[in-house]
Design an enzyme around this catalytic site. Sequence first.
Site, PDB file in Angstrom:
ATOM      1  CE1 TYR A 140      -1.758  40.177  37.779  1.00 46.63           C
ATOM      2  CE2 TYR A 140      -3.846  41.009  38.615  1.00 46.63           C
ATOM      3  CZ  TYR A 140      -2.821  41.047  37.675  1.00 46.63           C
ATOM      4  OH  TYR A 140      -2.878  41.956  36.658  1.00 46.63           O
ATOM      5  CG  PHE A 200      18.406  61.617  36.563  1.00 42.93           C
ATOM      6  CD1 PHE A 200      19.754  61.367  36.746  1.00 42.93           C
ATOM      7  CD2 PHE A 200      17.590  60.576  36.144  1.00 42.93           C
ATOM      8  CE1 PHE A 200      20.281  60.096  36.513  1.00 42.93           C
ATOM      9  CE2 PHE A 200      18.109  59.302  35.907  1.00 42.93           C
ATOM     10  CZ  PHE A 200      19.458  59.067  36.102  1.00 42.93           C
ATOM     11  CB  THR A 201      18.846  61.179  31.624  1.00 42.12           C
ATOM     12  OG1 THR A 201      18.964  60.146  32.614  1.00 42.12           O
ATOM     13  CG2 THR A 201      20.221  61.737  31.325  1.00 42.12           C
ATOM     14  CG  ASP A 239      15.150  61.852  41.633  1.00 39.34           C
ATOM     15  OD1 ASP A 239      15.181  60.798  42.311  1.00 39.34           O
ATOM     16  OD2 ASP A 239      15.634  61.942  40.497  1.00 39.34           O
ATOM     17  CE  LYS A 266      20.090  54.853  40.297  1.00 37.63           C
ATOM     18  NZ  LYS A 266      19.005  55.439  39.530  1.00 37.63           N
ATOM     19  NE  ARG A 272      27.492  60.389  31.284  1.00 29.10           N
ATOM     20  CZ  ARG A 272      26.349  59.734  31.273  1.00 29.10           C
ATOM     21  NH1 ARG A 272      25.495  59.897  32.230  1.00 29.10           N
ATOM     22  NH2 ARG A 272      26.035  58.932  30.291  1.00 29.10           N
ATOM     23  CG  PHE A 298      26.358  58.001  26.108  1.00 29.12           C
ATOM     24  CD1 PHE A 298      25.437  59.000  25.824  1.00 29.12           C
ATOM     25  CD2 PHE A 298      26.040  57.062  27.079  1.00 29.12           C
ATOM     26  CE1 PHE A 298      24.221  59.059  26.479  1.00 29.12           C
ATOM     27  CE2 PHE A 298      24.826  57.115  27.752  1.00 29.12           C
ATOM     28  CZ  PHE A 298      23.907  58.120  27.449  1.00 29.12           C
TER      29      PHE A 298
HETATM   30  C1  LIG Z   1      18.573  56.232  38.592  1.00 25.16           C
HETATM   31  C2  LIG Z   1      17.925  57.519  38.796  1.00 25.16           C
HETATM   32  C3  LIG Z   1      16.624  57.767  38.359  1.00 25.16           C
HETATM   33  C4  LIG Z   1      15.822  56.781  37.536  1.00 25.16           C
HETATM   34  O1  LIG Z   1      15.611  55.589  38.193  1.00 25.16           O
HETATM   35  P1  LIG Z   1      15.525  54.176  37.425  1.00 25.16           P
HETATM   36  O2  LIG Z   1      15.287  53.194  38.520  1.00 25.16           O
HETATM   37  O3  LIG Z   1      16.845  53.970  36.732  1.00 25.16           O
HETATM   38  O4  LIG Z   1      14.401  54.256  36.467  1.00 25.16           O
HETATM   39  C5  LIG Z   1      16.064  58.999  38.644  1.00 25.16           C
HETATM   40  N1  LIG Z   1      16.755  59.937  39.317  1.00 25.16           N
HETATM   41  C6  LIG Z   1      18.015  59.740  39.743  1.00 25.16           C
HETATM   42  C7  LIG Z   1      18.722  60.811  40.491  1.00 25.16           C
HETATM   43  C8  LIG Z   1      18.644  58.531  39.505  1.00 25.16           C
HETATM   44  O5  LIG Z   1      19.905  58.358  39.915  1.00 25.16           O
END
Ligand SMILES: *Cc1c(COP(=O)(O)O)cnc(C)c1O
Length: 472
Positions: free
Chosen positions: A72, A124-125, A215, A258, A382, A449
Amino acid sequence: MVRRTAEPYKIKSVETLAMLSYDERKEALIKAGYNTFLIDSADVYIDLLTDSGTTAMSDAQWGALMTGDEAYAGSKSWKKLEETVREVYGYRYVLPTHQGRGAENILSQLKIKDGDFIPGNMYFTTTRAHQEMNGAKFVDVIIDEAHDPNVNHPFKGNIDLTKLQKVIDDVGAENIPYVCLAVTVNLAGGQPVSMENMKDVYSLCKSNGIDVFLDATRCVENAYFIKEREDGFADKKIAAILKEMLSYSDGCTMSGKKDCLVNIGGFLAMNDEELYIRSRELVVVYEGMPSYGGMAGRDMEAMAIGIREAVDDHYIEHRIQQVRHLGDQLIDAGIPIVLPIGGHAVFLDARKFLPHLKQEDFPAQALAAALYLDSGVRSMERGIISAGRNIETGENNTPKLELVRLTIPRRVYTNNHMNVVVDSIIDLFNKRDEICGLQMDYEPPTLRFFNARFSPLSKSGKLISKENKTMN
Ligand SMILES: *Cc1c(COP(=O)(O)O)cnc(C)c1O
C-alpha cells in the site's frame, strides 16, 4: 528500388481474430444501430476505433507483471516508475494517476482560479473539460493551417505566437496560469509541434511569468516528427529529442495509455516543489496513495518498461511508418484523406468520399458503417454526430470536417492488416455511389455519438447494394 521494412518485433503470443461472414456482420451492424461504438469487439476483425489503452505489451512487460510490489505504501514498483519518468522525461517530481484525466483534474484544480484563461493548441475533450470545470476559458491559439484538412504543413500543431501574444495582451498574464501545449495534437489529426515553436512558446511565456504545461500523451510521436522534419535533429536519438522538448516546459500531464505502451495508467510531473507538495495532497483524495495513484504495482512495472521501449528508435520509426503505410496507399489510390498523415491515425474525408450525401445524411457515420459491413474493420465517426447540437438553438452543429478516423493501436497489427484495410476502402470507393446515408432513430441528449442509433435511408434498408460479398 525502395527497400521495404517490417515490424521491429516478432510474435510470441497470438490472439485469434473474429472473421464473420457478410451476413453475420450485417446482423451485428443492425444490432448496433449502425453505430461502430455499439458493435461488440468480438464481432470486429481489425479494430481501429482508438489507440488509447489498446497497445500490445512486450514480453518484458508481461514478465515484469509478476514482480509488481503491491504494498500500500512505499512500493518498489512506484520507485522504479518514478525514477524512469525522472530519467526519460527529465522532470524533478512525479505523481502517479489512474490515467491522463486524473492528472488533468489535479493540475486544473491547483493552477486555475475562476475567470482564468488557458491558451492551447486546439483542445482535447477531457483536458478542456477539467479546465472549464475549474472556471477557466480555453482559448485556441493553434496556427490557422491546423484547421484546414488540405494544407500540407510539417508542424501543423504549432502555436501561433501572434495569437498567444494577443491573448496575453487582452486578458493579462496574471489571468493565464499556464499555457497547455499538446505534443502531438490529437484533434488536429496527430499533428506535431516543432522544437523551435516549443522553445519560442516557452520563452514568450517565461518573459511574461506564465508556466507551460504539456499534454505529453503523444510526445514520443512528436519527437519522431522533429527528427524527421526539423533541421539539426536527423542524427539525434529520439530519447535526446524528447528530453530537449520537455525541457521547454514546467511539467506535464500524461496518459500512459498512449506513448507509455500500457493499457492503463498515467502521471503528473513538474519541476516546482510547492506545486508537487500540493498535488500530492490531491492525489491522495482522488487517485490513491502517492505511491500508486490508482495503478496496481504490476501496472507500474509495465509502465516503467513501456516508457523506455517507446523511446527506442526502431519502435517509434515503425509506429509512424505503419500509419503512413496505410495512408500513403490510400493517397496513391486517389482516396481523399486529411493531410499530412499524422502520428496515430488516418482520417478519411467523408464529404469528398461521398459527395452525393448531404451532411444531414451523416456521411462519415455511413462510411464507417459501410467499412465495417465490407470487411469487419471498425473505425469512428468524427463529424456532425460527434459535434452534437448547439445548446442555445438546438440545431445540429455543422463542423467543417466530416471525417472517419482509422486509429492504429501500437504494436498490435501488422502491415498486412493495414493492406486489408486499404483494399476494403478502395473497393468501397469504387462503388461509393451505392453507399446511402443514414437517419438517426435514437439520439441521446449528451455525447450522442456513443449511443446514437441509425438506420439506412434507402428503402431497401441496404447500406451498400452489393449483398453477396463475403470477407475472404
Ligand atoms: C487520451 C488523451 C488524454 C486523456 O487521457 P486518458 O488516459 O484517456 O484519461 C489527454 N490528452 C490527449 C491528447 C489524449 O490523447
